[in-house]
Design a protein around this motif. Structure first.
Motif, PDB file in Angstrom:
ATOM      1  N   ALA A   1       0.881  -1.214   0.020  1.00  0.00           N
ATOM      2  CA  ALA A   1      -0.168   0.146  -0.119  1.00  0.00           C
ATOM      3  C   ALA A   1       0.362   1.037   0.293  1.00  0.00           C
ATOM      4  N   LEU A   2       2.071   1.043   0.907  1.00  0.00           N
ATOM      5  CA  LEU A   2       2.755   2.542   0.890  1.00  0.00           C
ATOM      6  C   LEU A   2       3.451   2.636  -0.428  1.00  0.00           C
ATOM      7  N   GLY A   3       3.793   1.818  -0.956  1.00  0.00           N
ATOM      8  CA  GLY A   3       4.729   1.226  -2.351  1.00  0.00           C
ATOM      9  C   GLY A   3       3.453   2.453  -3.647  1.00  0.00           C
ATOM     10  N   LEU A   4       2.247   1.494  -3.143  1.00  0.00           N
ATOM     11  CA  LEU A   4       0.983   2.608  -4.695  1.00  0.00           C
ATOM     12  C   LEU A   4       1.123   4.241  -3.888  1.00  0.00           C
ATOM     13  N   ILE A   5       0.706   4.242  -2.780  1.00  0.00           N
ATOM     14  CA  ILE A   5       1.055   5.365  -2.399  1.00  0.00           C
ATOM     15  C   ILE A   5       1.953   7.140  -3.274  1.00  0.00           C
TER      16      ILE A   5
ATOM     17  N   SER B   1       4.117   5.992  -5.054  1.00  0.00           N
ATOM     18  CA  SER B   1       3.968   5.207  -6.947  1.00  0.00           C
ATOM     19  C   SER B   1       3.065   6.240  -8.030  1.00  0.00           C
ATOM     20  N   GLU B   2       2.310   5.596  -7.525  1.00  0.00           N
ATOM     21  CA  GLU B   2       0.872   6.115  -8.158  1.00  0.00           C
ATOM     22  C   GLU B   2      -0.614   7.313  -8.025  1.00  0.00           C
ATOM     23  N   GLN B   3      -0.824   7.672  -8.714  1.00  0.00           N
ATOM     24  CA  GLN B   3      -2.028   9.077  -8.748  1.00  0.00           C
ATOM     25  C   GLN B   3      -2.577   8.373  -7.288  1.00  0.00           C
ATOM     26  N   VAL B   4      -3.081   9.190  -6.249  1.00  0.00           N
ATOM     27  CA  VAL B   4      -4.368   8.540  -5.491  1.00  0.00           C
ATOM     28  C   VAL B   4      -5.484   9.431  -5.378  1.00  0.00           C
TER      29      VAL B   4
END
Length: 130
Positions: free
Chosen positions: A49-53, A55-58
């Protein structure tokens, strides 16, 4: 209520889903995509989850509180730091959630997508759904 169908608030949004149970995550993903959202994840643990936050627009997030033997609060803290709205979606008793998160919506898993949409994108209308 300003928006007759609150789930329309998901349209065009990028929603991070943090859920460790495959069937719940997949159901949430499918329902959000049917509403026109792009699902980021789902992430089954804090590290993902922290990796997605990072690296990705959320635009917003739906967080399961219990991720195996981890609690999702580190993810909530990072979302709060980045000023990204989130809700806790859990089937557990909410009394174990720290007081720090008292102002954040708590929903019974993804079954309450109308309430989740309003909590994330139109919190002034949340009281009208209760």
């Amino acid at each position: 209520m300003k928006n007759a169908n609150p789930t329309r608030l998901f349209f065009g949004k990028r929603i991070l889903v943090v859920e460790d149970e495959y069937f719940h995550a997949d159901e949430t993903r499918r329902r959000l995509e049917d509403l026109g959202a792009t699902v980021v994840g789902p992430a089954a643990n804090i590290r993902s989850a922290l990796g997605l936050i990072a690296s990705e627009q959320v635009d917003a997030a739906i967080l399961d509180v219990h991720l195996g033997d981890e609690l999702v609060f580190a993810v909530a803290d990072e979302l709060e730091r980045r000023e990204i709205n989130f809700v806790f979606a859990t089937g557990y008793d909410p009394s174990f959630i720290p007081l720090k998160y008292e102002g954040f919506a708590l929903c019974a898993k993804a079954a309450e997508l109308e309430k989740i949409a309003v909590a994330l994108f139109d919190p002034d209308d949340l009281k009208k759904l209760n």
